[in-house]
Design a protein around this motif. Structure first.
Motif, PDB file in Angstrom:
ATOM      1  N   LEU A 161      10.974  -7.360  -7.076  1.00  0.00           N
ATOM      2  CA  LEU A 161      10.535  -7.198  -5.880  1.00  0.00           C
ATOM      3  C   LEU A 161      11.092  -5.786  -5.129  1.00  0.00           C
ATOM      4  N   ASP A 162      12.514  -5.349  -5.335  1.00  0.00           N
ATOM      5  CA  ASP A 162      13.278  -4.553  -4.850  1.00  0.00           C
ATOM      6  C   ASP A 162      12.685  -3.169  -5.608  1.00  0.00           C
ATOM      7  N   ASN A 163      12.566  -3.364  -6.961  1.00  0.00           N
ATOM      8  CA  ASN A 163      12.047  -2.113  -7.631  1.00  0.00           C
ATOM      9  C   ASN A 163      10.757  -1.707  -6.987  1.00  0.00           C
ATOM     10  N   LYS A 164       9.910  -2.630  -6.828  1.00  0.00           N
ATOM     11  CA  LYS A 164       8.516  -2.353  -6.598  1.00  0.00           C
ATOM     12  C   LYS A 164       8.675  -1.544  -5.045  1.00  0.00           C
ATOM     13  N   LYS A 165       9.410  -2.077  -4.229  1.00  0.00           N
ATOM     14  CA  LYS A 165       9.686  -1.500  -2.911  1.00  0.00           C
ATOM     15  C   LYS A 165      10.058  -0.066  -3.145  1.00  0.00           C
ATOM     16  N   GLN A 166      11.037   0.271  -3.944  1.00  0.00           N
ATOM     17  CA  GLN A 166      11.472   1.558  -4.273  1.00  0.00           C
ATOM     18  C   GLN A 166      10.467   2.320  -4.403  1.00  0.00           C
ATOM     19  N   ILE A 167       9.674   2.078  -5.596  1.00  0.00           N
ATOM     20  CA  ILE A 167       8.800   2.817  -6.085  1.00  0.00           C
ATOM     21  C   ILE A 167       7.674   3.134  -4.967  1.00  0.00           C
ATOM     22  N   ASP A 207       8.759   2.153   6.971  1.00  0.00           N
ATOM     23  CA  ASP A 207       8.100   1.080   8.106  1.00  0.00           C
ATOM     24  C   ASP A 207       7.172   0.408   7.611  1.00  0.00           C
ATOM     25  N   GLU A 208       5.966   0.923   6.848  1.00  0.00           N
ATOM     26  CA  GLU A 208       5.009   0.376   6.124  1.00  0.00           C
ATOM     27  C   GLU A 208       5.237  -0.682   5.231  1.00  0.00           C
ATOM     28  N   ILE A 209       6.337  -0.384   4.441  1.00  0.00           N
ATOM     29  CA  ILE A 209       6.631  -1.481   3.309  1.00  0.00           C
ATOM     30  C   ILE A 209       7.689  -2.497   4.239  1.00  0.00           C
ATOM     31  N   ALA A 210       8.325  -2.080   5.225  1.00  0.00           N
ATOM     32  CA  ALA A 210       9.105  -3.306   5.850  1.00  0.00           C
ATOM     33  C   ALA A 210       8.529  -4.420   6.519  1.00  0.00           C
ATOM     34  N   ALA A 211       7.122  -3.864   6.761  1.00  0.00           N
ATOM     35  CA  ALA A 211       5.922  -4.756   7.599  1.00  0.00           C
ATOM     36  C   ALA A 211       5.348  -5.773   6.622  1.00  0.00           C
ATOM     37  N   GLY A 265       5.707  14.735  -3.725  1.00  0.00           N
ATOM     38  CA  GLY A 265       4.775  13.872  -2.796  1.00  0.00           C
ATOM     39  C   GLY A 265       5.778  12.844  -2.194  1.00  0.00           C
ATOM     40  N   GLY A 266       6.947  12.731  -2.584  1.00  0.00           N
ATOM     41  CA  GLY A 266       8.031  11.730  -1.931  1.00  0.00           C
ATOM     42  C   GLY A 266       9.109  11.552  -2.792  1.00  0.00           C
ATOM     43  N   ILE A 267      10.100  10.669  -2.295  1.00  0.00           N
ATOM     44  CA  ILE A 267      11.327  10.496  -2.981  1.00  0.00           C
ATOM     45  C   ILE A 267      11.988   9.286  -2.290  1.00  0.00           C
ATOM     46  N   THR A 268      12.511   8.407  -2.946  1.00  0.00           N
ATOM     47  CA  THR A 268      13.555   7.413  -2.714  1.00  0.00           C
ATOM     48  C   THR A 268      14.796   7.570  -3.232  1.00  0.00           C
ATOM     49  N   LEU A 269      15.862   7.372  -2.626  1.00  0.00           N
ATOM     50  CA  LEU A 269      17.423   7.517  -3.309  1.00  0.00           C
ATOM     51  C   LEU A 269      18.126   6.562  -2.804  1.00  0.00           C
ATOM     52  N   ALA A 270      18.804   5.729  -3.662  1.00  0.00           N
ATOM     53  CA  ALA A 270      19.849   4.612  -3.340  1.00  0.00           C
ATOM     54  C   ALA A 270      21.160   5.060  -3.978  1.00  0.00           C
TER      55      ALA A 270
END
Length: 254
Positions: free
Chosen positions: A40-46, A54-58, A156-161
């Motif tokens: 689930l966390d991987n899907k959220k990061q993707i 905010d959309e994902i958090a909702a 188009g976008g990026i997530t970093l952790a």
């Protein structure tokens, strides 16, 4: 009262067996739940490289899974950009590829997942390609996902952790404001050379007119270099695949 050695040994063995069974049982019960949480966390990061945090958090976990399943398909490729469906007789999917473990292998032996984001209601209409990233920060591992538009050039976008960067400094790579700096940047220069996008040293300079540069993070130079190396390396690992998609897009446009 003093106990015999036999009693002490027997008691220790029984206690060890009981504790082992308890730990094994707990692992059996919690193991699937832990795997589901990681997935689930991987899907959220993707998805975070594609839609707002905010959309994902909702979304509830069920909604995240449903959104992902309806909008994302996957393939796995090798360093030459060729699709891989099995390895050593075992079926391969993006979900079974552990990017962190692959990171320890020579690049020629790695598997590279690709997440393909489709337009709503049209599984044949590709909107973005999302590529995993992995590298080293100041203290520990850093990772993320970068989304490329269908021109395979525009970010188009990026997530970093990160696993342990300094709070308030390198840990800021997780801030949406820092990540938003990459949107709209391009990974190829005018000559067609892959140059990626480079975070600069220091902070507070406007790079809006620089297609391959983003503002840095004050006091986090080493983490920034780690992000730069990670991004450049992984875009190069995926370059054959990127080039193949650029070529097919150009042919389709004719």
């Amino acid at each position: 009262m003093q106990q015999s050695n036999t009693y002490i040994i027997t008691f220790s063995v029984i206690l060890t067996v009981i504790l082992g069974l308890l730990l094994s049982g707990t692992s059996q019960v919690l193991g699937p739940m832990q795997k589901e949480a990681i997935a689930l966390d991987n899907k959220k990061q993707i998805l975070g490289a594609l839609i707002s945090g905010d959309e994902i958090a909702a979304m509830s976990p069920k909604e995240v899974n449903a959104y992902y399943e309806s909008r994302v398909s996957t393939v796995v490729v090798d360093i030459n950009g060729k699709e891989v469906t099995e390895q050593d007789g075992v079926a391969v999917t993006a979900e079974t590829v552990d990017v962190a473990k692959n990171y320890k292998k020579p690049k020629e032996e790695r598997l590279f997942p690709v997440y393909i984001y489709h337009a709503e209601g049209n599984p044949d209409d590709v909107a973005n390609y999302v590529l995993p990233l992995y590298g080293a920060g100041l203290w520990n591992a850093i990772w993320g996902y970068i989304a490329l538009d269908t021109d395979m050039n525009t970010v188009g976008g990026i997530t970093l952790a990160h696993a342990g960067e300094t709070p308030g400094l390198g840990a800021r790579i997780t801030d949406s404001e820092v990540q938003s700096r990459y949107v709209g940047k391009t990974i190829y220069d005018e000559s067609g050379k892959l140059v990626a996008v480079e975070m600069q040293k220091g902070e507070g300079i406007d790079y809006s007119n620089s297609p391959h540069k983003v503002d840095g993070m004050s006091g986090a130079t080493i983490t920034g270099k780690g992000v730069n190396n990670m991004l450049y390396n992984y875009l190069n690992y995926y370059q054959a695949y990127i080039e193949s998609k650029k070529s097919s897009t150009a042919v389709a446009a004719l």
